[in-house]
Every structure is written in C-alpha cells, then in structure tokens.
Enzyme design. Structure first.
Site, PDB file in Angstrom:
ATOM      1  NE  ARG A 110      -4.555  -0.979  -0.059  1.00  0.00           N
ATOM      2  CZ  ARG A 110      -4.689  -1.708  -0.838  1.00  0.00           C
ATOM      3  NH1 ARG A 110      -3.454  -1.988  -1.737  1.00  0.00           N
ATOM      4  NH2 ARG A 110      -5.621  -2.310  -1.068  1.00  0.00           N
ATOM      5  CD  GLU A 127      -1.453   3.374  -6.431  1.00  0.00           C
ATOM      6  OE1 GLU A 127      -2.300   2.666  -6.750  1.00  0.00           O
ATOM      7  OE2 GLU A 127      -0.700   2.836  -5.646  1.00  0.00           O
ATOM      8  CG  HIS A 181      -1.647  -0.609  -7.628  1.00  0.00           C
ATOM      9  ND1 HIS A 181      -2.430   0.089  -6.527  1.00  0.00           N
ATOM     10  CD2 HIS A 181      -1.880  -1.873  -7.094  1.00  0.00           C
ATOM     11  CE1 HIS A 181      -2.573  -0.661  -5.492  1.00  0.00           C
ATOM     12  NE2 HIS A 181      -2.433  -1.943  -5.770  1.00  0.00           N
TER      13      HIS A 181
END
Length: 528
Positions: A234, A263, A281
């Site tokens: 994370r 993000e 990601h």
C-alpha cells in the site's frame, strides 16, 4: 423472486455465468462504475453489487440502495467502499483476499530481482545501442537477509520464495506467533532488528494508523547501508520523500515500488531516480489472478444471497456454506430472544451477556451474538440488522459479553440472553427443538415452554386462582382468540409469568383492561 446482482466493473464471463448457474439474475454493465449518476439511478433495484476498483461505493450511493444486501469486491483493497456507511445500512462488504496473493508475492520477488541487478535501466541502455557492462554492477540475492514487514497471507508466500532462493528470512509482525514462524522457517524479530539486519526489506501489511509511514525518515536511517526496499502492499507505508533523500545520499541502494501515496501517480518523489524501479500497481495484474478473484467474488456473493453463507466479509462474522443450515434456526432463536428483551426494555441499555450452553456453544457464536443484538435493537432502530448491530452497540458504549459452556444441562443447546439496563437485569433463555422451531424456556429464572407467535401478550402476575379465567374473559369479550398459552411461576402463590399467543393485535383498550385485572403486575404486547 430471485436475487438480482449488478456487476458495474469488468469481470470475467465465467464469473457472470456462476451467478446465473446459482439462479441469480445478473445485470452486467462493466462501464457503469465510471458513471456515478447512472449507477445511483438504478442501484435501488439490486440485492448485490459486484465491483472492482472503478466503482465508488459511497454513503450517498448506499442511500439510494434500500434493497442492497452485499457488496463484493473482486480483489483485496476496499479503499473505494465506505465500509462504515455500508455497515450502518446493514450491507455486507466482502473482498477476495486470497485470489491474487501468489501474483502479488511474485511481483515483489520480481521487483527484488530488478533492483538487485538494475534490470530496467540495463535494458533501456542496451536497447539504446550502448554496451555498459561496467555501469550495471548488481548484487547477488543468495545468502542475503530478506526482512519481511507483515508476514500474513502474501508475506508468508514471499518468505517461502525467499527461503527457496537461499536467503535468510526474518520477519516483523506483531500477530506472527513463534509456532507459525517456525512453521514458515523464518526468524521473528522486532522492527529495529529487522531494519538493522536486512539487505532487502519488503512490505506486506495493510495501511492503518499504526503502519502509516512505518518506514519513516527515522526508521530508514536505522537500516543497513546499501539496503533495497520493495513495496507492493500500500502507498503510505513508506515516507516517499525520506526514501528519495536516502537514495540520493546513497544510504539506500535501490527501491522497487508498485504502490504510491497518490494513484494514479503522474508525479512522485521517487520518479526519475536511476536506482528506482516503478510499476503502475501491477501486483494483482496477471490473467490467473484476475480470473481467480472474479470467480471467488461470484461464489461468495451467490452463497450469501442463496444460502446465507458469509465468507471474507469485512463487517460481519463468517458463516460457512456447510454450517449455515445448522446455524440458521439458532440465528432465528437469537434474533427472537433479542427482540423479546428489546420490546420489554424501557430504560437505557448498559450491557448484554450471551451464554451458550451445550451444542450451540460449539457453533459460530459471533454470528449468533450479532443476530441477538439485531433483535434487541430493532424495536428502537428499525433498519438495524446482523451486519450493523455490533457496530451500533459499540458506538453506544454497550458492553457485550459472551460465555460458552460445552456441558449440557436440561437441553442439548441453550442460549441465554441477559440485558443490563440502568435499573435492572433481565434474562430470557431459549432453545431449538427437533422440529426446528425456537422456544422460550426461561424468563427471569422462571421455567416455561412457549412458542413464538406473531402477536403475543407478556403478563406478570401473582399466582392466584382466577387469573387465567379473568384473562380469558377479557380477551373473549374483545373477540381475540388465544392461539397458545404458556405459564410459569417461582412457587405456588408467588410471582408468575404468562406468555399468550393471540390472533390479531390487541388494541390499547384491551391491554388496559388486562392491566386492571386482579393480581396483574404488568402487561406488554409483543410482535415477532
């Protein structure tokens, strides 16, 4: 009517078919999640909502969804779901924590190799026509110490892969037991020791108030010079600005990041550094993982909507598909006992104790407690259910206590609910007989056997001759038929309780007339 499920993000066709095969109606609109207004228009028509990351399940959206029972997130992260708002409205939120575990673990290992051997930079240089063998001097992984922060599902897979690569693996995780550490083949250490010893550090922990910036400027300074840091968990676990400074100074030799504080990330302190490898990601981005999480969420939502089974819920105790049929009558019993106590409670609730005796003590008592709390609070809050009740109780400071006793006494299974108010304690107990019907078998220590009926009268009185006849006369004059009649007493002539099931709902005049009868102390109408 079959439950209806809306899929508002892209999901595997196989997952869509699972819903259909289980007898659910499915509406597949993979681009709807990007149109919050259109989603809000139609969400009220569905019992279930299956999503990925594009759909935002906000408090505002949930207000438009009175039918909604479950939200299923295909993946681990539920940052796009307002879980407290869903809980308050009684909506279960599920995720699929295991479907992409291997994929994410493999990505962490891939970034570890990439940073150890400067693979991305070497590739770009070579494809640009250069031949810079001396520029890209890497390090071996074999024999190095791998420090894992968070040794849960994904972290334990990384540990296994690290051991396979002949690394020494150390782990910091407050919830990792010594026995589990031995089983995994890792050495459990505290955070400071991990920072001091590790050649590679990889993070696999959720983002919480305690883990935010766990690799702060202060903690990065404690690491071994030349350490390489990997984050596929994370954004926010690492202070990005502090890491950039440590990279610039040469204290940190390299970093591999798949997740970022903001993000999508168009700019970041780590971008542009020659010793940093970044990916957008991609932790869960493999064909296998996408398929796995889609199938898993479809199975879980179908099991809940058709069988009442609850798996991987973030705001509700789990109930397996196997235990659901056996548990269901006891869930009903718990809810009815809670409702009984709730309807008789007129002063502030302080605490609740649930005692499970016999076979029921071996069952999923967390689910039963949730059901009892739902029944207890429903007379005051109509919208409360098994999902929201524990949170509502916690918010109001109501103390919840569970007691389990495996020994059987009078019944194979007994559930006793005791409520503590500002003035008194009141207990009611029940069981489920072989016919599957819940019964009340004890009220305030007085033994009885009473079936629940949709409409009932609860009467406390002195055990004197004529009471039953007088009561029957009042109800007869009002043309109210008695369906069931159960009585119990402490001793002849002493305190007694009557539970009367009646056809129809007695009016206030009837309740008042019963209350005026000789030896009647209290009368309350009950609805179930």
């Amino acid at each position: 009517m079959a439950p209806r499920v809306l899929i508002s993000d892209s999901l595997s066709p196989t997952a869509v078919q699972i819903f259909k095969d289980r007898g659910l109606e499915v509406d597949y609109q993979p681009n709807l999640g990007k149109d919050k207004d259109k989603l809000a228009e139609i969400i009220g028509n569905y019992d279930g909502l299956a999503i990925r990351s594009a759909t935002k399940v906000t408090a505002k959206l949930l207000e438009k969804a009175p039918r909604l029972k479950v939200v299923g997130r295909a993946g681990i992260g539920v940052d796009n779901v307002d879980i407290p708002a869903a809980t308050a409205r009684g909506v279960i939120v599920m995720n699929t924590p295991f479907g992409n575990s291997i994929t994410t673990a493999e990505h962490a290992v891939a970034l570890m190799f990439a940073t150890a051997r400067d693979i991305p930079a070497a590739d770009a240089s070579t494809q640009a026509g250069k031949w810079e063998k001396n520029r890209f001097m890497g390090v071996e992984i074999t024999g190095k110490t791998l420090g894992i922060i968070g040794c849960g599902n994904i972290g334990s897979i990384v540990a296994d892969r690290g051991i396979g690569l002949r690394m020494r693996v150390i782990a910091f995780d407050p919830f990792l037991t010594p026995e589990r550490a031995v089983e995994l083949g890792v050495e459990k250490v505290d955070l400071d020791e991990l920072l001091r010893r590790a050649d590679f550090i990889t993070l696999h922990t959720p983002l919480t108030d305690k883990t935010r910036n766990i690799l702060s400027a202060e903690n990065i300074a404690k690491t071994k010079k030349g350490v390489r840091i990997i984050n596929c968990a994370r954004g926010g676990l690492v202070d990005e600005a502090a890491l950039r400074a440590a990279l610039d100074s040469g204290h940190v030799a390299g970093a591999g990041f798949d997740v970022f504080v903001e993000e999508p990330a168009s700019a970041n302190p780590l971008f542009g550094h020659p010793n940093v490898v970044c990916t957008p990601h991609l932790g869960a981005s493999t064909t296998e993982a996408q398929e796995n999480v889609a199938l898993q969420v479809a199975e879980q939502m179908s099991d809940y909507l058709t069988k009442g089974a609850v798996q991987n819920a973030l705001n509700m105790p789990s109930i397996s598909a196997e235990e659901a049929p056996k548990l269901t009558p006891f869930v009903k019993l718990a809810e009815l006992l809670g409702s009984f106590a709730g309807q008789l409670t007129e002063t502030g609730l302080v605490g609740v104790r649930l005692e499970y005796e016999g076979e029921v003590a071996k069952m999923n008592t967390r689910a039963l407690t949730a059901a009892a709390l739902a029944g207890l609070m429903k007379p005051l809050m109509d919208s409360v259910n098994m999902v929201s009740a524990p949170a509502v109780a916690k918010d109001r400071g109501i103390a919840i206590e569970e007691v389990r006793r495996d020994d059987q006494r009078t019944f194979d299974s007994l559930l006793r609910l005791t409520i503590k108010t500002e003035r008194q304690e009141r207990a009611v107990a029940g069981t489920v007989f072989s016919d599957g019907k819940p019964r009340i078998v004890e009220i305030k220590g007085i033994q009885m056997d009473a079936e629940f009926q949709p409409s009932m009268l609860y009467v406390t009185n002195k055990d004197k001759p004529g009471f039953i006849g007088n009561l029957g006369t009042v109800l007869g004059k009002a043309e109210i038929n008695i369906a069931t009649f159960a009585v119990g007493r402490t001793a002849p002539g002493e305190d007694a309780i009557a539970l009367i099931g009646v056809d129809g709902v007695p009016g206030d005049d009837v309740i008042a007339a019963v209350g005026k009868l000789p030896n009647v102390l209290q009368v309350k109408p009950l609805r179930f």
